[in-house]
Write a protein that holds these residues in place. Structure first.
Motif, PDB file in Angstrom:
ATOM      1  N   VAL A 250      -4.373  -4.786  -6.608  1.00 40.79           N
ATOM      2  CA  VAL A 250      -4.813  -6.045  -6.720  1.00 40.79           C
ATOM      3  C   VAL A 250      -4.290  -7.254  -6.248  1.00 40.79           C
ATOM      4  CG1 VAL A 250      -5.987  -7.506  -8.516  1.00 40.79           C
ATOM      5  CG2 VAL A 250      -6.207  -5.283  -8.786  1.00 40.79           C
ATOM      6  N   ALA A 251      -3.215  -7.374  -6.546  1.00 37.51           N
ATOM      7  CA  ALA A 251      -2.335  -8.590  -5.903  1.00 37.51           C
ATOM      8  C   ALA A 251      -1.979  -8.604  -4.684  1.00 37.51           C
ATOM      9  CB  ALA A 251      -1.099  -8.815  -6.899  1.00 37.51           C
ATOM     10  N   ARG A 252      -1.623  -7.401  -3.777  1.00 34.19           N
ATOM     11  CA  ARG A 252      -1.304  -7.163  -2.377  1.00 34.19           C
ATOM     12  C   ARG A 252      -0.077  -8.094  -2.430  1.00 34.19           C
ATOM     13  NH1 ARG A 252      -7.110  -6.654   0.502  1.00 34.19           N
ATOM     14  NH2 ARG A 252      -7.696  -5.021  -0.728  1.00 34.19           N
ATOM     15  N   PRO A 253       1.156  -8.037  -3.148  1.00 37.71           N
ATOM     16  CA  PRO A 253       2.046  -9.040  -2.749  1.00 37.71           C
ATOM     17  C   PRO A 253       2.888  -9.024  -1.703  1.00 37.71           C
ATOM     18  CG  PRO A 253       2.818  -7.073  -4.301  1.00 37.71           C
ATOM     19  CD  PRO A 253       1.410  -7.082  -3.898  1.00 37.71           C
ATOM     20  N   PHE A 254       2.992  -7.996  -0.829  1.00 36.42           N
ATOM     21  CA  PHE A 254       3.847  -8.158   0.502  1.00 36.42           C
ATOM     22  C   PHE A 254       3.129  -7.293   1.355  1.00 36.42           C
ATOM     23  CE2 PHE A 254       5.751  -5.425  -2.748  1.00 36.42           C
ATOM     24  CZ  PHE A 254       6.169  -4.155  -2.178  1.00 36.42           C
TER      25      PHE A 254
ATOM     26  N   VAL B 297      -1.840  -0.250  -9.976  1.00 33.46           N
ATOM     27  CA  VAL B 297      -3.085  -1.277 -10.255  1.00 33.46           C
ATOM     28  C   VAL B 297      -2.606  -2.742  -9.785  1.00 33.46           C
ATOM     29  CG1 VAL B 297      -4.656  -2.395 -11.632  1.00 33.46           C
ATOM     30  CG2 VAL B 297      -4.042   0.190 -11.758  1.00 33.46           C
ATOM     31  N   PHE B 298      -1.383  -3.203 -10.200  1.00 28.38           N
ATOM     32  CA  PHE B 298      -0.992  -4.454  -9.996  1.00 28.38           C
ATOM     33  C   PHE B 298      -0.986  -4.694  -8.377  1.00 28.38           C
ATOM     34  CE2 PHE B 298       2.611  -7.314  -8.738  1.00 28.38           C
ATOM     35  CZ  PHE B 298       2.033  -8.468  -9.114  1.00 28.38           C
ATOM     36  N   LEU B 299      -0.239  -3.762  -7.844  1.00 24.49           N
ATOM     37  CA  LEU B 299       0.090  -3.864  -6.315  1.00 24.49           C
ATOM     38  C   LEU B 299      -1.312  -3.703  -5.639  1.00 24.49           C
ATOM     39  CD1 LEU B 299       3.065  -1.177  -5.815  1.00 24.49           C
ATOM     40  CD2 LEU B 299       3.037  -3.822  -5.576  1.00 24.49           C
TER      41      LEU B 299
ATOM     42  N   LEU C  46       0.811  -1.233  -0.022  1.00 26.45           N
ATOM     43  CA  LEU C  46      -0.006   0.033   0.098  1.00 26.45           C
ATOM     44  C   LEU C  46       0.718   1.294  -0.141  1.00 26.45           C
ATOM     45  CD1 LEU C  46      -2.975   0.915   0.181  1.00 26.45           C
ATOM     46  CD2 LEU C  46      -3.007   0.558   2.512  1.00 26.45           C
ATOM     47  N   LEU C  47       1.926   1.449   0.700  1.00 29.79           N
ATOM     48  CA  LEU C  47       2.833   2.336   0.810  1.00 29.79           C
ATOM     49  C   LEU C  47       3.556   2.534  -0.349  1.00 29.79           C
ATOM     50  CD1 LEU C  47       3.805   4.525   2.796  1.00 29.79           C
ATOM     51  CD2 LEU C  47       5.417   2.928   3.531  1.00 29.79           C
TER      52      LEU C  47
END
Length: 140
Positions: A136-140, A132-134, A77-78
């Motif tokens: 949607v995916a919330r990878p970390f 948008v990828f971050l 998010l940051l």
């Protein structure tokens, strides 16, 4: 209307508007004088209607959701927020003033400035795609 729905709608407006500008700038740079003026007018209307509206919606609703739902220092998010600020900064500091100038001086623009504007427009678009990828995916 729920905040998340407005946030997604703003993201669609913002990314759709920036994508449209990525396509319009090269077309306008190569067009004849009358067509160039019309394309720059269309690009300015897209900037006003989609990019500015979408940017405001994403910022306001994103901050509302961030404060209410997530920890302040959530990594994805940051990073997404910082990349969003970078893309909006590029737009506000260089792309919008350049588009206003190009709109008023259609047919008289310099090739290096227009080439730089196209490159910065693509960079801003890429930053928003990563955001948008971050989101949607919330990878970390």
């Amino acid at each position: 209307m729920p905040v998340l729905t407005l946030h997604v709608l703003g993201a669609i407006f913002l990314l759709g508007g920036v994508s449209t500008l990525v396509l319009l700038r090269p077309m306008a740079a190569r067009a004849a004088d009358v067509a160039q003026h019309a394309l720059y007018q269309l690009a300015w209307r897209v900037q006003l209607a989609l990019v500015y509206t979408g940017s405001a919606l994403v910022l306001v609703t994103g901050l509302l959701m961030w404060v209410g739902r997530f920890k302040l220092f959530t990594g994805w998010l940051l990073l997404g927020f910082l990349l969003y600020v970078a893309a909006v900064g590029l737009d506000g500091a260089f792309l919008s003033p350049n588009l206003r100038r190009a709109r008023s001086m259609a047919g008289e623009g310099s090739a290096p400035v227009e080439a730089a504007a196209m490159t910065i427009q693509v960079v801003a678009w890429f930053l928003l795609v990563v955001v948008v990828f971050l989101m949607v995916a919330r990878p970390f």
